[in-house]
Design a protein around this motif. Sequence first.
Motif, short mmCIF file in Angstrom:
data_model
loop_
_atom_site.label_atom_id
_atom_site.label_comp_id
_atom_site.label_asym_id
_atom_site.label_seq_id
_atom_site.Cartn_x
_atom_site.Cartn_y
_atom_site.Cartn_z
N THR A 22 -5.79 0.10 10.27
CA THR A 22 -5.30 1.44 9.98
C THR A 22 -4.86 1.47 8.52
OG1 THR A 22 -3.86 3.23 10.73
CG2 THR A 22 -2.91 1.03 10.69
N VAL A 23 -4.89 2.66 7.95
CA VAL A 23 -4.47 2.85 6.56
C VAL A 23 -3.27 3.77 6.55
CG1 VAL A 23 -5.16 3.68 4.28
CG2 VAL A 23 -6.83 2.53 5.74
N PHE A 28 -2.06 1.53 1.79
CA PHE A 28 -2.08 0.13 2.19
C PHE A 28 -2.82 0.00 3.51
CE2 PHE A 28 1.09 -0.14 -1.03
CZ PHE A 28 0.92 -1.41 -1.56
N ILE A 29 -3.53 -1.12 3.67
CA ILE A 29 -4.39 -1.37 4.83
C ILE A 29 -3.69 -2.39 5.73
CG2 ILE A 29 -6.67 -2.18 5.56
CD1 ILE A 29 -7.52 -1.58 2.55
N HIS A 30 -3.58 -2.06 7.01
CA HIS A 30 -2.96 -2.94 8.00
C HIS A 30 -4.05 -3.40 8.95
CE1 HIS A 30 0.94 -1.34 6.64
NE2 HIS A 30 0.28 -0.21 6.56
N VAL A 31 -4.17 -4.72 9.13
CA VAL A 31 -5.25 -5.28 9.94
C VAL A 31 -4.67 -6.15 11.05
CG1 VAL A 31 -7.35 -6.71 9.93
CG2 VAL A 31 -6.76 -5.35 7.92
N LEU A 41 -1.27 -7.30 5.81
CA LEU A 41 -1.15 -6.14 4.93
C LEU A 41 -2.00 -6.40 3.69
CD1 LEU A 41 0.25 -3.45 4.13
CD2 LEU A 41 2.05 -4.85 3.07
N LEU A 42 -2.88 -5.44 3.40
CA LEU A 42 -3.74 -5.52 2.22
C LEU A 42 -3.44 -4.35 1.30
CD1 LEU A 42 -7.16 -6.26 3.98
CD2 LEU A 42 -5.58 -7.93 2.98
N SER A 43 -3.64 -4.56 0.02
CA SER A 43 -3.47 -3.48 -0.95
C SER A 43 -4.61 -2.47 -0.80
CB SER A 43 -3.46 -4.04 -2.37
OG SER A 43 -4.77 -4.47 -2.72
#
Length: 100
Positions: A22-23, A28-31, A41-43
Amino acid sequence: LFWLWPRPASSAAGFNVPTGVTVGPDGFIHVADSGNHRVVLLSKQGEYVAEWKIPDADPGVYSPEKMAVSPDGRMVYATDFAANRIIVLRLTGPASGRAR
């Protein structure tokens, strides 16, 4: 922009069975990285920022799957199908990668 998976999520480990993403409103991207028993957590650019593992999790059971983020981006939710629960992470700092 086109990414090929598995894409490294950190220098130590890449993704292993990513099952949900989800974004947040901040980009920020949560996987849900089910195979590694963590939430990553990704930028906005897809770079690793932080990860969370549940301290009392049994690696043979804990497996985050589907993801959601609150409209304000401060709460992240992950289903843990194996343990019949929903994991709730509250972000404590803007883009800090800190959660409680």
